[in-house]
Design an enzyme around this catalytic site. Structure first.
Site, PDB file in Angstrom:
ATOM      1  N   GLN A 128     -10.626  19.227 -67.057  1.00  0.00           N
ATOM      2  CA  GLN A 128      -9.821  20.162 -66.272  1.00  0.00           C
ATOM      3  C   GLN A 128      -8.963  19.392 -65.265  1.00  0.00           C
ATOM      4  OE1 GLN A 128     -12.162  23.108 -64.235  1.00  0.00           O
ATOM      5  NE2 GLN A 128     -10.528  23.721 -62.874  1.00  0.00           N
ATOM      6  N   GLY A 129      -7.644  19.520 -65.388  1.00  0.00           N
ATOM      7  CA  GLY A 129      -6.726  18.838 -64.477  1.00  0.00           C
ATOM      8  C   GLY A 129      -6.126  19.793 -63.465  1.00  0.00           C
ATOM      9  N   SER A 131      -7.124  19.622 -59.453  1.00  0.00           N
ATOM     10  CA  SER A 131      -6.963  18.952 -58.167  1.00  0.00           C
ATOM     11  C   SER A 131      -6.077  17.715 -58.281  1.00  0.00           C
ATOM     12  CB  SER A 131      -8.323  18.535 -57.600  1.00  0.00           C
ATOM     13  OG  SER A 131      -9.113  19.652 -57.290  1.00  0.00           O
ATOM     14  N   GLU A 251     -15.393  30.222 -63.410  1.00  0.00           N
ATOM     15  CA  GLU A 251     -16.101  29.014 -62.986  1.00  0.00           C
ATOM     16  C   GLU A 251     -17.129  29.336 -61.910  1.00  0.00           C
ATOM     17  OE1 GLU A 251     -15.221  24.473 -61.347  1.00  0.00           O
ATOM     18  OE2 GLU A 251     -13.601  25.929 -61.402  1.00  0.00           O
ATOM     19  N   ASN A 393     -16.897  25.410 -49.580  1.00  0.00           N
ATOM     20  CA  ASN A 393     -17.592  26.502 -48.888  1.00  0.00           C
ATOM     21  C   ASN A 393     -16.652  27.236 -47.942  1.00  0.00           C
ATOM     22  OD1 ASN A 393     -20.017  26.005 -50.151  1.00  0.00           O
ATOM     23  ND2 ASN A 393     -21.197  25.796 -48.262  1.00  0.00           N
ATOM     24  N   GLU A 394     -15.750  26.492 -47.312  1.00  0.00           N
ATOM     25  CA  GLU A 394     -14.814  27.122 -46.380  1.00  0.00           C
ATOM     26  C   GLU A 394     -13.871  28.075 -47.115  1.00  0.00           C
ATOM     27  OE1 GLU A 394     -16.543  23.550 -44.665  1.00  0.00           O
ATOM     28  OE2 GLU A 394     -15.492  23.901 -46.558  1.00  0.00           O
TER      29      GLU A 394
END
Length: 407
Positions: A128-129, A131, A251, A393-394
């Site tokens: 998976q590309g 980020s 996901e 998490n943020e």
């Protein structure tokens, strides 16, 4: 919510249990148990995938018309739970659970006919590309550029330049699904498209990134004037952000986390009954230890109730929606909490960090104290990534605040 199983679902669960008992290879189970990371190596994962594919169960989340089982949401949940309780390895999620739903939802008929069977057969192994070095949590800020161009033979292509980072198993993959910027002159979300890239194409290079735990799990992928057929565009130009949100929902909430977390917590509890507390007793008898385990156990059970609730919504034809951010947030924190328990369980022996991989098979390094102690530190360090990958998490907290709580 009624969580009692019908006679039919109870029979299905027994069928799955019997299949796992008779068909889960010991070497695969042992390899999965000795893998510190979320993703097992293909030498384990692809073997198990092939066993399930032969049974017709690999595409258990897929519609029947595309080679899936057509199981109900409850059957899918029961299957995942029994696999977790049996110690089966995680499946190769990137193709099976993330890309495949994108292909059958947004892809054209040619893409469905070509790619879906190859995912099931294992002929294609995907990474998976998403980020990039400057676009992680702010994924819409990605800069990898895809420019439409005519080839000398008259074919229609994109020329892609940029790089992707934290690309899991790119060193094993032969294909990558990726987000690219096809229009830099519109709102940043509107200029993104979803493209499929053959990693054997000239101009693609993969550089390994070794984690602090010693695992080669992630990579940086460089794309330099990579020519990609326009036929590899999924959906329409500019639809990539919509597709990405759809994929990320799968996901974050497309699997059940609670059974696997519960299984790992069981292993920690079992080991604590054998480990001394340094005072002549067993660690399992210490009040503070039992309190920590009980807190984690309650968290796992609460997470399972949330996952079952989401499953019941899916069974009614509703989308999982932003509630998947809640399961991702809770599962990430619990993963880290359980792995910290394992480190504390083994004391100094749990601090060993052998950088040799794999930690299974004939070439595995000899553990100090026990196999569990050998895995404690690598798993603890690897699980630091849980609160980052798939949305930090943020980010999850912001989604929950806005979309679930209405704040």
């Amino acid at each position: 919510m009624d969580i009692d199983l019908s006679p039919e679902d109870a029979a299905f669960r027994e069928e799955v249990r019997a299949f796992l008992r008779d068909n889960l290879p010991d070497a695969v189970k042992a390899g999965a148990a000795a893998t510190p990371s979320v993703f097992v190596e293909p030498e384990i994962g692809q073997v198990w995938n092939a066993v399930l594919n032969e049974r017709g169960w690999l595409g258990y989340q897929w519609p029947k018309e595309y080679g899936g089982t057509g199981w109900t949401p409850l059957q899918r949940y029961l299957f995942e739970k029994e696999c977790a309780l049996a110690g089966a390895p995680n499946l190769t999620v990137l193709g099976l659970k993330l890309l495949a739903p994108v292909i059958w939802t947004f892809g054209n008929e040619a893409q469905k006919a070509f790619y879906l069977p190859r995912i099931l057969s294992g002929e294609d192994y995907w990474c998976q590309g998403f980020s990039e070095p400057g676009a992680g949590s702010d994924l819409a800020g990605l800069k990898t550029r895809a420019v439409r161009a005519k080839a000398d033979d008259g074919g229609d292509n994109y020329v892609v330049n940029g790089s992707k980072i934290w690309t899991t198993h790119a060193h094993h993959a032969n294909r990558m699904f990726t987000l690219v910027r096809t229009n830099p002159d519109v709102k940043k979300q509107a200029g993104i498209s979803f493209l499929l890239i053959d990693l054997d194409t000239p101009g693609v290079s993969v550089r390994p990134i070794l984690t602090v735990a010693g695992d080669h799990e992630v990579n940086q992928v460089f794309l330099e004037n990579v020519v990609v057929p326009a036929a590899n565009l999924v959906g329409e130009e500019g639809q990539g952000w919509t597709i990405a949100k759809f994929l990320l929902e799968n996901e974050r909430g497309g699997s059940c986390h609670a059974p696997k977390l519960g299984y790992d917590l069981d292993q920690v509890e079992r080991a604590a009954r054998e480990e001394g507390d340094g005072r002549g007793g067993k660690l399992a008898d210490q009040v503070e230890w039992r309190r920590r385990v009980a807190r984690a156990r309650l968290g796992v059970e609460a997470l399972e109730m949330i996952e079952l609730k989401i499953m019941s919504e899916i069974a009614k034809g509703r989308k999982p929606g932003p509630q998947t951010s809640l399961t991702k947030l809770l599962a990430s924190n619990l993963r880290q909490e359980i792995d910290l328990l394992a480190v504390d369980l083994y004391g100094p022996a749990g601090l060993q960090l052998d950088m040799t991989r794999p930690l299974y098979g004939e070439t595995a390094p000899e553990p100090i104290h026990s196999n569990g102690a050998q895995l404690a530190a690598p798993r603890y360090l690897n699980s630091r990534a849980w609160t980052i990958f798939g949305g930090t998490n943020e980010v999850q907290s912001t989604i929950i605040a806005k979309s679930v709580l209405g704040l």
